[in-house]
Design a protein around this motif. Structure first.
Motif, short mmCIF file in Angstrom:
data_model
loop_
_atom_site.label_atom_id
_atom_site.label_comp_id
_atom_site.label_asym_id
_atom_site.label_seq_id
_atom_site.Cartn_x
_atom_site.Cartn_y
_atom_site.Cartn_z
N SER A 170 0.98 83.26 103.69
CA SER A 170 1.02 83.15 102.24
C SER A 170 2.42 83.49 101.76
O SER A 170 3.00 84.51 102.16
N PHE A 171 2.98 82.62 100.90
CA PHE A 171 4.36 82.79 100.44
C PHE A 171 4.41 83.16 98.96
O PHE A 171 3.74 82.54 98.13
N ARG A 172 5.25 84.15 98.64
CA ARG A 172 5.55 84.48 97.25
C ARG A 172 7.05 84.56 96.99
O ARG A 172 7.47 84.51 95.84
N ALA A 173 7.84 84.68 98.02
CA ALA A 173 9.29 84.81 97.85
C ALA A 173 9.97 83.48 98.13
O ALA A 173 9.76 82.88 99.19
N ILE A 174 10.79 83.01 97.19
CA ILE A 174 11.60 81.82 97.41
C ILE A 174 12.83 81.90 96.52
O ILE A 174 12.73 82.20 95.32
N VAL A 205 7.23 81.89 85.56
CA VAL A 205 7.79 81.03 84.52
C VAL A 205 9.21 80.68 84.91
O VAL A 205 9.95 81.52 85.44
N LEU A 206 9.60 79.42 84.67
CA LEU A 206 10.89 78.91 85.11
C LEU A 206 11.45 77.94 84.07
O LEU A 206 10.75 77.07 83.59
N TRP A 207 12.74 78.10 83.77
CA TRP A 207 13.44 77.13 82.92
C TRP A 207 14.20 76.17 83.82
O TRP A 207 14.94 76.59 84.73
N THR A 208 14.02 74.87 83.60
CA THR A 208 14.62 73.87 84.47
C THR A 208 15.90 73.27 83.92
O THR A 208 16.52 72.43 84.57
N PHE A 268 0.03 77.59 93.78
CA PHE A 268 1.38 78.15 93.79
C PHE A 268 1.44 79.60 93.33
O PHE A 268 0.79 79.98 92.35
N HIS A 269 2.26 80.38 94.03
CA HIS A 269 2.60 81.74 93.60
C HIS A 269 3.99 81.79 92.98
O HIS A 269 4.29 82.68 92.19
N ASN A 270 4.85 80.85 93.37
CA ASN A 270 6.24 80.92 92.92
C ASN A 270 6.85 79.52 92.90
O ASN A 270 6.48 78.66 93.70
N VAL A 271 7.77 79.31 91.97
CA VAL A 271 8.51 78.05 91.89
C VAL A 271 9.97 78.35 91.58
O VAL A 271 10.29 79.33 90.90
N ILE A 272 10.87 77.52 92.10
CA ILE A 272 12.29 77.65 91.80
C ILE A 272 12.87 76.27 91.51
O ILE A 272 12.31 75.25 91.90
N LEU A 273 14.00 76.26 90.83
CA LEU A 273 14.75 75.04 90.62
C LEU A 273 15.89 75.01 91.63
O LEU A 273 16.67 75.95 91.72
N PHE A 305 10.91 73.41 93.76
CA PHE A 305 10.19 73.75 94.98
C PHE A 305 9.16 74.83 94.67
O PHE A 305 9.46 75.77 93.91
N ALA A 306 7.97 74.70 95.25
CA ALA A 306 6.88 75.64 94.99
C ALA A 306 6.30 76.13 96.30
O ALA A 306 6.21 75.39 97.28
N VAL A 307 5.88 77.40 96.31
CA VAL A 307 5.25 77.99 97.49
C VAL A 307 3.96 78.69 97.07
O VAL A 307 3.78 79.08 95.91
N GLY A 308 3.05 78.86 98.04
CA GLY A 308 1.79 79.51 97.75
C GLY A 308 1.05 79.93 99.00
O GLY A 308 1.66 80.16 100.05
#
Length: 349
Positions: A32-36, A281-284, A314-319, A325-328
């Motif tokens: 399980s992923f939460r860090a990215i 939450v993420l601003w793109t 998903f637990h986390n998303v990044i731009l 990209f999303a991980v979970g």
């Protein structure tokens, strides 16, 4: 704060058409992923069982590995210092040997333990990294009536506790959620911290850039032991969003979304928002993205329109450049392009 990493998702999305097409990226691991995080062409992912995943080419190829001796640890956050140096934060009780910080100086080929706590109620929640200063701030759950903060100096390979001089009285069971490593925001010379787990979810902010004095910015959102604010994200130096919910009720959201346009002096709750638990939450650069282990959505601030991004885990998303990209859970890794988001909003019209 500890939260479950094995939530199951069988649910319908809120009443918006689901048009998004996330592209799944297959991995061998079921961690399980939460860090990215990403920096230039590097993308690093951390998860359970001491698992790490790395791409050196912007997500074209991926390498999976485990940190030796960390098979019982859960990496909830990380920081990329540069192409060679990476920090991995393990979230878990100190008295069970889980409050640790690992460091690599050779792009993950070898790792050594940089910092750990073996006693006390330490539970590391997040790292806020400042690339200009080449320093980071690491947050722990409360101890002795305040949130411990640690300054990480990667070039000196040192971790020092910040001696707080003034901190608001904590509420019963108040803590930060180690959900997506985004309960802490370092911006405009100040630290912003969002909390939950108590009768109110609160937003705290340092009074200056020494991070030794904090004040309450918001304390009027009801919460409980499994709910509160989970993530804070910034559009610019003055416009931030705070999101959350209840991690035991994935398809409800009584917390809502708070927005400030004056760097935290005043906050307003959005009238319209998706009804699901939001872990990040993420601003793109054009849209806001909110994501959780049941659903995700995008918001266009100019048109004030929401678009469903479908059922997600998903637990986390990044731009990263032109992709999100999303991980979970269970080895979930996926991406969607900014161009696809543009098309979704165009089709909404």
């Amino acid at each position: 704060m500890k939260i479950s990493s094995t939530l199951l998702v069988f649910c319908l999305f809120f009443q918006l058409p689901s048009l998004a097409q996330w592209t799944a990226i297959p991995l061998q691991t079921k961690a399980s992923f939460r860090a990215i995080r990403s920096l230039k062409n590097d993308i690093w992912i951390g998860g359970t069982q001491g698992t790490i995943v790395h791409s050196h080419d912007g997500g074209l190829t991926w390498q999976e590995s485990q940190v030796p001796g960390a098979d019982k640890l859960d990496f909830r956050d990380l920081a990329i210092v540069n192409q060679q140096k990476i920090l991995l934060m393990s979230a878990g009780p100190a008295d069970k040997g889980a409050a640790k910080l690992f460091f690599s100086k050779d792009q993950g080929s070898t790792w050594h333990l940089l910092f750990d706590k073996k006693t006390g109620p330490y539970f590391f929640d997040a790292i806020a990294w400042n690339h200009k200063k080449q320093e980071g701030i690491m947050l722990s759950d409360p101890m002795n009536g305040q949130f411990p903060l640690f300054r990480i100096k990667a070039n000196e390979e040192k971790v020092e506790e910040i001696m707080l001089r003034s901190f608001p009285t904590l509420l019963t069971r108040e803590a930060a959620f180690a959900a997506s490593g985004s309960s802490l925001l370092w911006i405009h010379g100040k630290l912003n911290l969002v909390t939950g787990g108590s009768a109110q979810a609160r937003i705290l902010q340092s009074q200056d850039n020494t991070f030794t004095k904090f004040q309450v910015l918001h304390n009027s959102t009801p919460a409980d032991s499994s709910s509160g604010f989970f993530s804070i994200g910034a559009r610019n130096k003055s416009n931030y969003w705070v999101v959350g919910g209840n991690y035991l009720r994935l398809n409800e959201n009584n917390i809502g979304i708070l927005e400030t346009r004056d760097a935290g002096l005043t906050w307003e709750k959005l009238h319209d928002y998706p009804n699901f638990y939001m872990e990040k939450v993420l601003w793109t650069g054009k849209y806001w993205i909110v994501a959780g282990p049941s659903k995700s959505a995008a918001y266009h601030p100019k048109t004030k329109k929401w678009i469903s991004l479908g059922e997600t885990h998903f637990h986390n998303v990044i731009l990263h450049k032109k992709h999100i990209f999303a991980v979970g859970s269970k080895g979930t890794l996926a991406k969607i392009s900014l161009a696809e988001l543009d098309q979704l909003f165009l089709s909404k019209k």
